[in-house]
Design a protein around this motif. Structure first.
Motif, mmCIF file in Angstrom:
data_model
loop_
_atom_site.group_PDB
_atom_site.id
_atom_site.type_symbol
_atom_site.label_atom_id
_atom_site.label_comp_id
_atom_site.label_asym_id
_atom_site.label_seq_id
_atom_site.Cartn_x
_atom_site.Cartn_y
_atom_site.Cartn_z
ATOM 1 N N ASP A 268 66.523 44.011 61.474
ATOM 2 C CA ASP A 268 65.688 44.554 60.395
ATOM 3 C C ASP A 268 66.512 45.557 59.584
ATOM 4 O OD1 ASP A 268 65.802 46.257 62.558
ATOM 5 O OD2 ASP A 268 63.705 46.887 62.453
ATOM 6 N N THR B 223 57.621 50.988 63.048
ATOM 7 C CA THR B 223 58.038 50.064 64.102
ATOM 8 C C THR B 223 58.278 50.865 65.373
ATOM 9 O OG1 THR B 223 59.008 48.426 62.617
ATOM 10 C CG2 THR B 223 59.857 48.483 64.860
ATOM 11 N N ASN C 233 60.096 45.200 71.025
ATOM 12 C CA ASN C 233 59.802 45.957 69.815
ATOM 13 C C ASN C 233 58.470 45.509 69.239
ATOM 14 O OD1 ASN C 233 62.315 47.157 70.077
ATOM 15 N ND2 ASN C 233 63.309 45.710 68.691
ATOM 16 N N PRO D 291 56.980 45.478 65.684
ATOM 17 C CA PRO D 291 57.362 45.731 64.297
ATOM 18 C C PRO D 291 56.188 46.094 63.403
ATOM 19 C CG PRO D 291 57.312 43.379 64.718
ATOM 20 C CD PRO D 291 57.057 44.043 66.037
ATOM 21 N N GLU E 41 58.110 39.948 61.908
ATOM 22 C CA GLU E 41 59.559 39.770 61.998
ATOM 23 C C GLU E 41 60.076 38.718 61.025
ATOM 24 O OE1 GLU E 41 60.545 39.139 66.095
ATOM 25 O OE2 GLU E 41 60.631 41.304 66.492
ATOM 26 N N SER F 133 60.624 41.337 58.225
ATOM 27 C CA SER F 133 61.501 42.486 58.463
ATOM 28 C C SER F 133 62.878 42.099 58.969
ATOM 29 C CB SER F 133 60.843 43.460 59.445
ATOM 30 O OG SER F 133 60.625 42.842 60.699
ATOM 31 N N THR F 134 62.997 40.990 59.706
ATOM 32 C CA THR F 134 64.306 40.602 60.227
ATOM 33 C C THR F 134 64.890 39.409 59.473
ATOM 34 O OG1 THR F 134 63.449 39.054 61.889
ATOM 35 C CG2 THR F 134 63.612 41.375 62.523
ATOM 36 N N SER G 205 65.050 41.548 54.997
ATOM 37 C CA SER G 205 66.201 42.208 55.616
ATOM 38 C C SER G 205 67.446 41.998 54.759
ATOM 39 C CB SER G 205 66.438 41.637 57.016
ATOM 40 O OG SER G 205 67.630 42.152 57.581
ATOM 41 N N ARG H 52 60.692 49.509 58.269
ATOM 42 C CA ARG H 52 60.337 50.107 59.556
ATOM 43 C C ARG H 52 59.423 51.321 59.453
ATOM 44 N NH1 ARG H 52 66.091 51.403 61.746
ATOM 45 N NH2 ARG H 52 66.666 51.349 59.550
#
Length: 469
Positions: free
Chosen positions: A51, A94, A101, A103, A107, A110-111, A115, A348
């Motif tokens: 992330d 997060t 984790n 989030p 994801e 965010s990832t 990202s 985050r």
């Protein structure tokens, strides 16, 4: 998570929102979005982080070093009051545990889609700063841009290389241009850091526990210390956050500020300094405290982490507050900064996403997307949830430590007192860095006292480690 007020499940409509984002056409430069994809952007983060919120690049010019920090334009794919945004507004942060984790954003966003990883072109909010040789920011501007991360790097690979303790990692070794770029960024960060410390910003040595997980099970626990790469990113983020806060202030916009109030337990900090032969002023003074800390770092580097930990605990946590347009507001004691916000981690932290929307409105010369009442409510919730997240992370940290330390019952450890509360007195062992209750021998001790303790019991289910003096 649930006991501390979180809802780990994403709201109905989130999947449809993610699917719609995937169908969007690739971003393109426009009159208001600069094309900066040709620059040698890089990111530095933890080994497992996906992330990624920011990337950096720098170039040397006649009167200093120009630093650009690109911040993921999360708002582009998470508009206000959308299903994902409503969940983020509730959770605000997060939550990271050693095992899993939780989030703030799905994801898939965010990832991946929001990202700034090495996965394609991304929209970003760029904070551009000119850092002079003395570490002052002499000019700055903020704008939107299209960027591409050319090198996704890690603290553990870049830090030892910058410190001269090892060679560069494979990505850095393969590019002389990237090596020169990172050295230039390090030079700018070093100048920024020196100037912050001259102004009274505090410099702590933080040692964090890192669990070893094997096949889903805790097999050990160790310590992770800051590297020069951590300092580089921290210095850039502090500078970018200051520029963001000042830009909003100069534009006459209300905002959410990140503050650390003057320590209520300053007398205890004065007492600790006196034990080391230094007389601090009676009133809180960050410059005097920093001078004392630097003196102790040089005099006793081995035990400096103990002192750092005690001072951090006595200073108390930061908080979010709404600052109205035209008001100065309270500053950040630890950073010796009058204007400071959180803006560099919108994947985050919800406060950062709100700040992003505020600055985009300023750039577009549009009305603020939030009322002062909205900002005040958001700031209050962000502080509450940050405190709750800290509790979740702390109890999971203790559970992990209780598993990892079970075979160490009966061993002696050097420790420092980290808390004296109605619930008990708490100590932190320094190697490995774990915390527990001082079950016996707590009479007459206070935060910052150094003790020798014995681990007498562990309870992984409740996250208990009990020590005896």
């Amino acid at each position: 998570m649930i006991r501390n007020g979180f809802d780990p499940d994403f709201a109905p409509g989130s999947d449809a929102q993610i699917a719609a984002v995937r169908q969007k056409t690739a971003p393109q430069p426009t009159d208001n979005i600069r094309d900066l994809r040709n620059l040698l952007w890089s990111s530095i983060d933890n080994d497992t982080s996906k992330d990624l919120d920011q990337i950096e690049v720098a170039d040397r010019i006649a009167n200093g070093i120009r630093v650009l920090v690109g911040i993921a334009d999360v708002d582009e794919d998470v508009p206000a009051d959308s299903p994902v945004d409503r969940h983020a507004a509730q959770e605000t942060v997060t939550v990271y545990t050693a095992i899993r984790n939780f989030p703030m954003l799905p994801e898939a966003l965010s990832t991946d889609l929001t990202s700034l990883a090495e996965t394609g072109d991304r929209l970003a909010i760029v904070v551009e700063m000119l850092v002079d040789p003395h570490g002052s920011i002499t000019s700055s501007q903020i704008y939107r841009a299209l960027v591409r991360n050319k090198a996704q790097l890690t603290y553990n690979s870049v830090g030892p290389w910058l410190e001269g303790h090892s060679g560069p990692g494979p990505k850095v070794a393969a590019s002389a241009e990237l090596q020169a770029q990172l050295k230039l960024q390090d030079a700018a960060a070093t100048a920024l850091r020196a100037q912050r410390h001259r102004l009274g910003a505090l410099n702590f040595d933080r040692v964090e526990p890192v669990a070893t997980i094997t096949d889903g099970h805790v097999s050990g626990i160790g310590a992770a210390k800051k590297t020069r790469a951590n300092d580089l990113i921290e210095d850039f983020m502090v500078a970018a956050n200051e520029v963001m806060a000042k830009t909003l202030k100069d534009a006459g916009a209300s905002s959410i500020r990140r503050i650390v109030r003057s320590p209520e337990r300053w007398p205890r900090i004065v007492e600790l300094a006196a034990q080391h032969g230094t007389q601090l002023p009676a009133a809180p003074d960050p410059a005097a405290l920093n001078a004392f800390l630097e003196k102790q770092r040089q005099a006793d580097p081995i035990h400096y982490a103990d002192l750092s930990l005690a001072i951090v605990k006595l200073m108390g946590p930061g908080e979010y507050v709404m600052t109205k347009a035209g008001e100065t507001g309270e500053g950040h004691f630890g950073l010796a900064a009058h204007d400071y916000t959180h803006s560099t981690a919108p994947n985050r932290r919800y406060a950062d996403l709100v700040t992003q929307r505020l600055i985009k409105a300023v750039l577009a010369k549009k009305p603020a997307p939030y009322t002062d009442a909205d900002l005040e409510s958001t700031a209050r919730n962000c502080t509450l949830k940050e405190d709750a997240a800290r509790k979740v992370e702390r109890i999971m940290e203790k559970r992990v430590a209780a598993v990892a330390m079970h075979d160490s019952i009966g061993r002696r450890f050097a420790a420092v007192v980290t808390g004296v509360t109605p619930k008990g007195t708490f100590v932190r062992v320094l190697n490995p860095p774990v915390e527990g209750l001082l079950a016996r021998g707590h009479e007459g001790v206070d935060v910052g006292d150094k003790l020798e303790v014995t681990l007498v019991s562990t309870d992984p289910e409740r996250g208990y480690l009990d020590f005896a003096r």
